[in-house]
Design a protein around this motif. Structure first.
Motif, PDB file in Angstrom:
ATOM      1  N   ALA A 189       0.713  -1.027   0.093  1.00 42.93           N
ATOM      2  CA  ALA A 189      -0.127  -0.052   0.160  1.00 42.93           C
ATOM      3  C   ALA A 189       1.151   1.199   0.187  1.00 42.93           C
ATOM      4  CB  ALA A 189      -0.905   0.023   1.055  1.00 42.93           C
ATOM      5  N   THR A 190       2.276   1.747   0.703  1.00 44.18           N
ATOM      6  CA  THR A 190       2.657   2.856   0.638  1.00 44.18           C
ATOM      7  C   THR A 190       3.921   2.529  -0.472  1.00 44.18           C
ATOM      8  OG1 THR A 190       3.197   2.170   3.713  1.00 44.18           O
ATOM      9  CG2 THR A 190       4.838   3.010   2.659  1.00 44.18           C
ATOM     10  N   SER A 191       3.610   2.964  -0.999  1.00 43.16           N
ATOM     11  CA  SER A 191       4.019   4.114  -2.475  1.00 43.16           C
ATOM     12  C   SER A 191       6.261   3.823  -2.238  1.00 43.16           C
ATOM     13  CB  SER A 191       4.315   5.167  -3.286  1.00 43.16           C
ATOM     14  OG  SER A 191       4.528   6.496  -2.277  1.00 43.16           O
ATOM     15  N   PHE A 192       6.820   3.629  -2.843  1.00 41.95           N
ATOM     16  CA  PHE A 192       8.240   3.618  -2.930  1.00 41.95           C
ATOM     17  C   PHE A 192       8.965   5.063  -4.241  1.00 41.95           C
ATOM     18  CE2 PHE A 192       7.137  -0.168  -4.738  1.00 41.95           C
ATOM     19  CZ  PHE A 192       8.519  -0.933  -5.822  1.00 41.95           C
ATOM     20  N   LYS A 193      10.313   4.940  -3.880  1.00 48.06           N
ATOM     21  CA  LYS A 193      11.143   5.390  -5.618  1.00 48.06           C
ATOM     22  C   LYS A 193      12.437   4.350  -5.738  1.00 48.06           C
ATOM     23  CE  LYS A 193       9.815  10.000  -4.485  1.00 48.06           C
ATOM     24  NZ  LYS A 193       8.529  10.449  -5.654  1.00 48.06           N
ATOM     25  N   GLY A 194      12.428   4.676  -6.763  1.00 49.92           N
ATOM     26  CA  GLY A 194      13.938   3.282  -7.025  1.00 49.92           C
ATOM     27  C   GLY A 194      13.171   2.263  -7.480  1.00 49.92           C
ATOM     28  N   VAL A 195      13.996   1.232  -7.404  1.00 45.76           N
ATOM     29  CA  VAL A 195      13.429  -0.242  -7.513  1.00 45.76           C
ATOM     30  C   VAL A 195      13.746  -0.821  -6.641  1.00 45.76           C
ATOM     31  CG1 VAL A 195      14.043   0.179 -10.162  1.00 45.76           C
ATOM     32  CG2 VAL A 195      15.336  -1.110  -8.677  1.00 45.76           C
ATOM     33  N   LEU A 196      12.496  -2.039  -6.958  1.00 47.24           N
ATOM     34  CA  LEU A 196      12.161  -4.074  -6.344  1.00 47.24           C
ATOM     35  C   LEU A 196      13.288  -4.029  -7.273  1.00 47.24           C
ATOM     36  CD1 LEU A 196       9.007  -3.180  -4.729  1.00 47.24           C
ATOM     37  CD2 LEU A 196      11.250  -2.599  -3.226  1.00 47.24           C
ATOM     38  N   ASP A 197      14.310  -4.433  -7.319  1.00 48.25           N
ATOM     39  CA  ASP A 197      15.337  -5.388  -8.394  1.00 48.25           C
ATOM     40  C   ASP A 197      15.462  -6.752  -7.836  1.00 48.25           C
ATOM     41  OD1 ASP A 197      17.053  -5.428 -10.605  1.00 48.25           O
ATOM     42  OD2 ASP A 197      18.387  -6.488  -9.034  1.00 48.25           O
ATOM     43  N   GLY A 198      15.021  -7.998  -8.334  1.00 48.90           N
ATOM     44  CA  GLY A 198      14.986  -9.361  -7.920  1.00 48.90           C
ATOM     45  C   GLY A 198      14.917 -10.109  -9.733  1.00 48.90           C
ATOM     46  N   ALA A 199      14.803 -11.550  -9.612  1.00 48.92           N
ATOM     47  CA  ALA A 199      14.440 -12.560 -10.416  1.00 48.92           C
ATOM     48  C   ALA A 199      13.718 -13.271  -9.606  1.00 48.92           C
ATOM     49  CB  ALA A 199      15.610 -13.288 -10.794  1.00 48.92           C
ATOM     50  N   HIS A 233      20.215   2.785  -0.641  1.00 46.75           N
ATOM     51  CA  HIS A 233      19.173   3.651  -2.043  1.00 46.75           C
ATOM     52  C   HIS A 233      18.953   2.722  -3.074  1.00 46.75           C
ATOM     53  CE1 HIS A 233      19.903   8.400  -1.887  1.00 46.75           C
ATOM     54  NE2 HIS A 233      19.610   8.031  -0.962  1.00 46.75           N
ATOM     55  N   ALA A 234      17.390   3.008  -3.497  1.00 40.83           N
ATOM     56  CA  ALA A 234      16.916   1.329  -4.447  1.00 40.83           C
ATOM     57  C   ALA A 234      17.219   1.626  -5.734  1.00 40.83           C
ATOM     58  CB  ALA A 234      15.658   1.515  -4.007  1.00 40.83           C
ATOM     59  N   THR A 235      18.819   0.931  -5.597  1.00 40.70           N
ATOM     60  CA  THR A 235      19.022   1.386  -7.593  1.00 40.70           C
ATOM     61  C   THR A 235      19.907   1.066  -7.092  1.00 40.70           C
ATOM     62  OG1 THR A 235      19.401   3.076  -9.650  1.00 40.70           O
ATOM     63  CG2 THR A 235      20.247   3.944  -7.103  1.00 40.70           C
ATOM     64  N   LEU A 236      20.383   0.203  -8.748  1.00 44.47           N
ATOM     65  CA  LEU A 236      21.729  -0.626  -8.848  1.00 44.47           C
ATOM     66  C   LEU A 236      22.696   0.401  -9.027  1.00 44.47           C
ATOM     67  CD1 LEU A 236      19.381  -2.854 -10.130  1.00 44.47           C
ATOM     68  CD2 LEU A 236      21.086  -3.900 -11.289  1.00 44.47           C
ATOM     69  N   THR A 237      24.108   0.385  -8.791  1.00 47.79           N
ATOM     70  CA  THR A 237      25.226   0.772  -8.307  1.00 47.79           C
ATOM     71  C   THR A 237      26.416  -0.079  -9.282  1.00 47.79           C
ATOM     72  OG1 THR A 237      24.990   1.047  -6.272  1.00 47.79           O
ATOM     73  CG2 THR A 237      26.849   1.763  -7.815  1.00 47.79           C
ATOM     74  N   LYS A 238      26.322   0.112 -10.730  1.00 50.05           N
ATOM     75  CA  LYS A 238      26.528  -0.185 -12.191  1.00 50.05           C
ATOM     76  C   LYS A 238      28.195   0.378 -12.228  1.00 50.05           C
ATOM     77  CE  LYS A 238      22.128  -0.999 -14.188  1.00 50.05           C
ATOM     78  NZ  LYS A 238      21.867  -0.846 -15.403  1.00 50.05           N
ATOM     79  N   LYS A 239      28.779  -0.317 -13.164  1.00 53.21           N
ATOM     80  CA  LYS A 239      30.652  -0.029 -13.285  1.00 53.21           C
ATOM     81  C   LYS A 239      31.154   0.655 -12.606  1.00 53.21           C
ATOM     82  CE  LYS A 239      29.060   0.236 -18.076  1.00 53.21           C
ATOM     83  NZ  LYS A 239      28.940   0.913 -19.562  1.00 53.21           N
ATOM     84  N   LEU A 240      31.167  -0.061 -11.378  1.00 53.95           N
ATOM     85  CA  LEU A 240      31.481   0.357 -10.339  1.00 53.95           C
ATOM     86  C   LEU A 240      33.527   0.418 -10.222  1.00 53.95           C
ATOM     87  CD1 LEU A 240      31.284   1.414  -6.676  1.00 53.95           C
ATOM     88  CD2 LEU A 240      30.682  -0.270  -6.215  1.00 53.95           C
ATOM     89  N   LEU A 253      31.871  -3.257 -10.911  1.00 56.11           N
ATOM     90  CA  LEU A 253      31.616  -4.310 -10.156  1.00 56.11           C
ATOM     91  C   LEU A 253      30.224  -3.664 -10.480  1.00 56.11           C
ATOM     92  CD1 LEU A 253      34.049  -3.644  -7.165  1.00 56.11           C
ATOM     93  CD2 LEU A 253      33.878  -5.675  -8.175  1.00 56.11           C
ATOM     94  N   THR A 254      29.501  -4.520  -9.314  1.00 57.40           N
ATOM     95  CA  THR A 254      27.612  -4.000  -9.660  1.00 57.40           C
ATOM     96  C   THR A 254      27.372  -4.374  -8.313  1.00 57.40           C
ATOM     97  OG1 THR A 254      27.719  -4.811 -12.042  1.00 57.40           O
ATOM     98  CG2 THR A 254      25.920  -4.312 -10.848  1.00 57.40           C
ATOM     99  N   MET A 255      26.614  -3.133  -7.790  1.00 53.77           N
ATOM    100  CA  MET A 255      25.700  -3.650  -6.561  1.00 53.77           C
ATOM    101  C   MET A 255      24.747  -3.487  -6.411  1.00 53.77           C
ATOM    102  SD  MET A 255      27.715  -1.661  -3.734  1.00 53.77           S
ATOM    103  CE  MET A 255      26.969  -2.301  -2.189  1.00 53.77           C
ATOM    104  N   ALA A 256      23.829  -4.419  -6.011  1.00 49.77           N
ATOM    105  CA  ALA A 256      21.827  -4.604  -6.339  1.00 49.77           C
ATOM    106  C   ALA A 256      21.363  -3.086  -5.311  1.00 49.77           C
ATOM    107  CB  ALA A 256      21.492  -5.549  -5.335  1.00 49.77           C
ATOM    108  N   ALA A 257      20.560  -3.274  -5.945  1.00 49.29           N
ATOM    109  CA  ALA A 257      19.760  -1.887  -4.517  1.00 49.29           C
ATOM    110  C   ALA A 257      19.789  -2.648  -3.743  1.00 49.29           C
ATOM    111  CB  ALA A 257      17.917  -1.973  -5.700  1.00 49.29           C
ATOM    112  N   ASN A 258      19.429  -1.736  -2.419  1.00 50.03           N
ATOM    113  CA  ASN A 258      19.496  -1.669  -0.624  1.00 50.03           C
ATOM    114  C   ASN A 258      20.307  -2.627  -0.698  1.00 50.03           C
ATOM    115  OD1 ASN A 258      16.694  -0.942  -1.567  1.00 50.03           O
ATOM    116  ND2 ASN A 258      17.477   0.437  -0.514  1.00 50.03           N
ATOM    117  N   SER A 259      21.060  -3.102  -1.090  1.00 46.19           N
ATOM    118  CA  SER A 259      22.436  -4.017  -0.728  1.00 46.19           C
ATOM    119  C   SER A 259      23.651  -3.533  -0.175  1.00 46.19           C
ATOM    120  CB  SER A 259      22.048  -5.315  -1.495  1.00 46.19           C
ATOM    121  OG  SER A 259      23.471  -4.491  -2.392  1.00 46.19           O
TER     122      SER A 259
END
Length: 340
Positions: free
Chosen positions: A137-147, A219-226, A247-253
């Protein structure tokens, strides 16, 4: 020691490049099945190779995947909607259901998508599996990322034992990416923070002692080409340093970045860390003093491969040779005097 640490290594092939614009089957050799995504009405970007969904708070939706059994036996598969996390080697993975402290995402995919499913697919047949989605019910900004992580536990592949007695067991899995947005107009940038600093081992450097630095993506976003440059110093002298990229980091990780000692034993003492991380135009600089205790150094060195130092033996050998020479000289002079 290392046989106990890596007696069984689980090697899992993860395939996530699955096109939704032009669906096609994806398989891993020996897995015994293929998966084909079925395009979703909520797809935000049809050009990407995963489910990229735009949903609203409280909205319900579903995604569907066609599974094809290529074997002559019934397959009992396990499908798990898993939130992405960052491995200690600096890459994103989707193979864990329970992440614990590895993820600070406000919502987990396994909760939103109904959890794990056990799927029976008869021999040489197909089955379409539905995964429901219930947005919070609560909105959020960014992404929920998974598989959605498909595993065939019946397929163990080949087990190889090398000369040192390490057995490597292969299992096969495929991961179909799932990214959920609510607001696609607002750009959320990564934010890195520095966590704990401890002593440990670097498995990527054949179990060398290492300084382990926890880096958080809050933050709720991927960190790419770190890119990360680091150095550990003591009394102004640089002891260990690294320079890694891509390197790559997942969102909120978070993950434990290893600064290897190159198999030099860690010693107790006070050290200084200087670390610079870059991703695109963003830059983070961290500097901090930290302490490694005798107990921490002993534990890290005990579980690592450490270069043996022969310096003390060289000194003892030199002293022994000098002692023998002096003894020979003394006896020589004494014999000479007696003859006179």
């Amino acid at each position: 020691m290392f046989r106990k640490l890596i007696k069984t290594i689980l090697a899992i092939g993860i395939l996530g490049l699955i096109s939704l614009a032009a669906p096609h089957s994806v398989h891993a050799a020996g897995a015994g099945f293929t998966i084909t995504p079925i395009a979703s009405k909520q797809q935000n970007d049809s050009s990407v190779s995963y489910f990229d969904l735009k949903l609203k708070p409280n909205q319900t939706a579903q995604v569907k995947v066609k599974i094809t059994n290529t074997t002559t036996k019934t397959l009992n598969l396990i499908a798990s909607p898993n939130t992405g996390y960052t491995t200690d080697s600096g890459s994103v993975a989707y193979d864990l259901q329970k992440l614990g402290s590895k993820s600070t995402a406000p919502y987990q995919l396994q909760t939103l998508m109904g959890g794990q499913q056990k799927i029976a697919v008869p021999a040489k047949s197909q089955r379409v599996v539905t995964f429901p989605i219930k947005m919070p019910a609560t909105s959020f900004k960014g992404v929920l990322d998974g598989a959605i992580y498909f595993l065939n536990p019946q397929t163990s592949g080949s087990t190889v034992t090398n000369k040192k007695g390490f057995s490597i067991k292969n299992r096969f899995a495929m991961a179909l990416g799932v990214t959920i947005h609510e607001d696609t107009k607002t750009t959320v940038l990564p934010k890195l923070t520095l966590g704990t600093i401890s002593a440990g081992t670097d498995q990527n450097d054949t179990f060398s002692p290492a300084v382990k630095v926890k880096i958080n993506n809050t933050h709720a976003t991927l960190t790419k080409k770190l890119k990360i440059k680091s150095q550990v110093s003591q009394n102004g002298k640089t002891l260990f340093k690294t320079n890694t990229s891509n390197l790559t980091m997942a969102a909120n990780s978070n993950f434990n970045y290893a600064i290897t000692t190159n198999h030099i034993a860690l010693k107790a003492g006070t050290y200084h860390l200087h670390l610079v991380a870059r991703s695109g135009s963003q830059k983070w600089t961290f500097s901090r003093n930290f302490v490694i205790t005798k107990a921490q150094a002993k534990t890290a060195n005990r579980h690592a491969r450490v270069k043996k130092s022969y310096f003390i033996w060289y000194i003892l050998a030199i002293l022994l040779v000098l002692l023998l020479l002096l003894t020979a000289f003394w006896f020589g002079r004494r014999s000479s005097k007696q003859k006179k």
